[in-house]
Design an enzyme around this catalytic site. Structure first.
Site, PDB file in Angstrom:
ATOM      1  N   CYS A 178       1.296   2.199  -0.688  1.00  9.71           N
ATOM      2  CA  CYS A 178       2.730   1.887  -0.702  1.00  9.71           C
ATOM      3  C   CYS A 178       3.403   1.636  -2.049  1.00  9.71           C
ATOM      4  O   CYS A 178       4.242   2.406  -2.508  1.00  9.71           O
ATOM      5  CB  CYS A 178       2.984   0.658   0.157  1.00  9.71           C
ATOM      6  N   HIS A 235       9.302  -3.615  -1.749  1.00  8.75           N
ATOM      7  CA  HIS A 235       7.881  -3.682  -2.111  1.00  8.75           C
ATOM      8  C   HIS A 235       7.623  -3.444  -3.603  1.00  8.75           C
ATOM      9  O   HIS A 235       6.583  -2.911  -3.973  1.00  8.75           O
ATOM     10  CB  HIS A 235       7.074  -2.658  -1.272  1.00  8.75           C
TER      11      HIS A 235
HETATM   12 CA    CA Z   1       2.623   3.143   2.900  1.00 12.79          CA
END
Ligand code: CA
Length: 460
Positions: A81, A137
């Site tokens: 990610c 994120h």
């Molecule tokens: Ca991901």
């Protein structure tokens, strides 16, 4: 008389300035498309209709694919990610600045370093309205959030994932926090994928009238179909035929993603912006096969690996005004190219100190440059415990302790047969290319959550 002249002079200068501004605004509205970047999370390579899925209906993404350039060798710059997103928004290999793991929630200062210029920053300076909806994120300390990194508007989840239903609870602080709207907490109002689709749709609508004078850039980062496997019943009903419960729940999340994308694309069409909006779609990494029973077929491996299953993703580019017909592009491309392509297209100024590492794809897509872009692609994770380099059909890959393996991806997309012994010169050449590239990387500057459990937190 003198005064009069000066006044007249001033008037003409003002007139010239105004007409110049008008001309540049007109030129801009003619050439600058809106830009919509849609990113899925942990989507399996084979889990969309246009990628071959038979058990998950994805009519909206299939319709997008049917008017897109489908990049069959489309990659992201990391198999998971946060680093992928750091590469996307900076347009640089994230190992250059130590962003090689997911930041732990307990380390809010860990994220995309402020030394890096972002795509929305340069677009903003080039006159674009910039918005983001969804999963960030990239660090959740106040100075590292989307509004501080170039986005005029933000709504979404600041961490790496979230519970899907409002008022749901679990033990993860990261997954249970309120949504964030421009720096302020706000309770989740509805099923998360629905809400992200509705928020993005509202953004598209809100900027429709302004788009002639001010084009917009929207980064729409869904957290679906990332865990937790909490599909909405409405979506689950469409995959009721899937016998395996884990895959059925995952498929429900994919259906929700497809429906939300459809919602946004419908708004784009209804507001007359479909023709001149450049839409990118890809996943941030491959499916975590064991965790969700997603499928990366026919690729080997999964999220967290540098085999194709971790890094090659469904990858679309639609821009009907420029590319009225669907087509396929089979040469390797990488999400780092989004920044370079968009910056070139919009004449956005990128500081000389910010060395972009993707390339402008448009000359290749319009056939003004033939063949494959002359470059190699690189991946590195774990500070170098795993890495890969791709040059045309060849890929040299190091997975843990094993000696580097060489694959011919044209003949063997599933990476089943190591041909390093048969092609020693190719293996040597790719090893040298990786070593040279790797010289310009630094050690990871922060640790991922599993590392944190074993080691003391990194120094700030
Ligand atoms: Ca991901």
């Amino acid at each position: 008389m003198k005064l009069q002249l000066r006044k007249t002079h001033g008037f003409f200068i003002a007139l010239l300035l105004v007409s110049g501004l008008l001309m540049s605004a007109a030129a801009q509205s003619k050439t600058s498309p809106n830009i919509l970047v849609i990113v899925a999370d942990d989507l399996g390579y084979a889990d969309l209709g246009f990628q071959g899925a038979k058990d998950i209906p994805t009519p909206n993404l299939d319709a997008l694919a049917a008017r897109s350039i489908r990049m069959t060798n489309g990659y992201v710059s990391h198999p998971f990610c946060s680093p992928t997103r750091a590469g996307l928004l900076s347009g640089r290999y994230q190992q250059r600045f130590g962003h090689e793991t997911n930041p732990a929630w307990e380390q809010p200062e860990a994220g995309l370093p402020l030394s890096q210029t972002t795509l929305p920053q340069v677009l903003n300076a080039a006159g674009y309205a910039t918005g983001m909806v969804g999963k960030w994120h990239l660090g959740h300390a106040p100075g590292l959030r989307p509004n501080q990194r170039g986005f005029d508007e933000y709504f979404g989840l600041l961490g790496g994932g979230h519970l899907y239903f409002p008022n749901a609870k679990n033990n993860s602080a990261e997954y249970s926090i309120p949504m964030n709207r421009n720096g302020k907490d706000e309770p989740m109002a509805e099923y998360l994928t629905d809400q992200l689709g509705n928020e993005a749709s509202a953004y598209v609508k809100r900027h429709a009238n302004k788009a002639q004078s001010q084009p917009w850039f929207l980064y729409l980062a869904f957290n679906a179909p990332h865990t937790p496997l909490q599909p909405h019943e409405r979506h689950l009903a469409k995959v009721a035929g899937i016998a395996d419960q884990k895959r059925r729940n995952y498929a429900g999340l994919v259906v929700g993603l497809d429906e939300a994308v459809g919602n946004v694309l419908q708004t784009l069409r209804a507001s007359g912006q479909e023709q001149n909006t450049m839409v990118w779609f890809f996943s941030d990494n491959g499916g975590p096969v064991d965790v969700t029973n997603s499928s990366n077929a026919p690729l080997r491996g999964a999220k967290g690996q540098v085999f194709e299953g971790g890094i090659r993703v469904p990858f679309l580019l639609s821009w009907p005004a420029r590319f009225p017909k669907a087509s396929r592009f089979d040469h390797p491309v990488i999400a780092l190219d989004v920044f370079a392509t968009v910056a070139a297209l919009t004449n956005a100024k990128v500081p000389a100190s910010h060395q972009l590492e993707g390339i402008d794809l448009l000359p290749y897509l319009t056939d003004s440059k033939k063949g494959a872009p002359p470059r190699k692609l690189f991946w590195r994770m774990g500070g170098g415990t795993n890495w890969a380099v791709r040059d045309q059909q060849w890929k040299l890959l190091k997975a843990g302790e094993a000696a580097p393996q060489l694959f011919n991806l044209t003949a063997d997309v599933g990476e089943t047969t190591n041909v390093a012994a048969q092609q020693p010169a190719v293996a040597t050449r790719l090893q040298a290319a990786y070593d040279e590239w790797n010289k310009h990387n630094i050690a990871p500057t922060f640790l991922s959550p599993p590392d944190l459990r074993r080691q003391p937190p990194a120094k700030k």
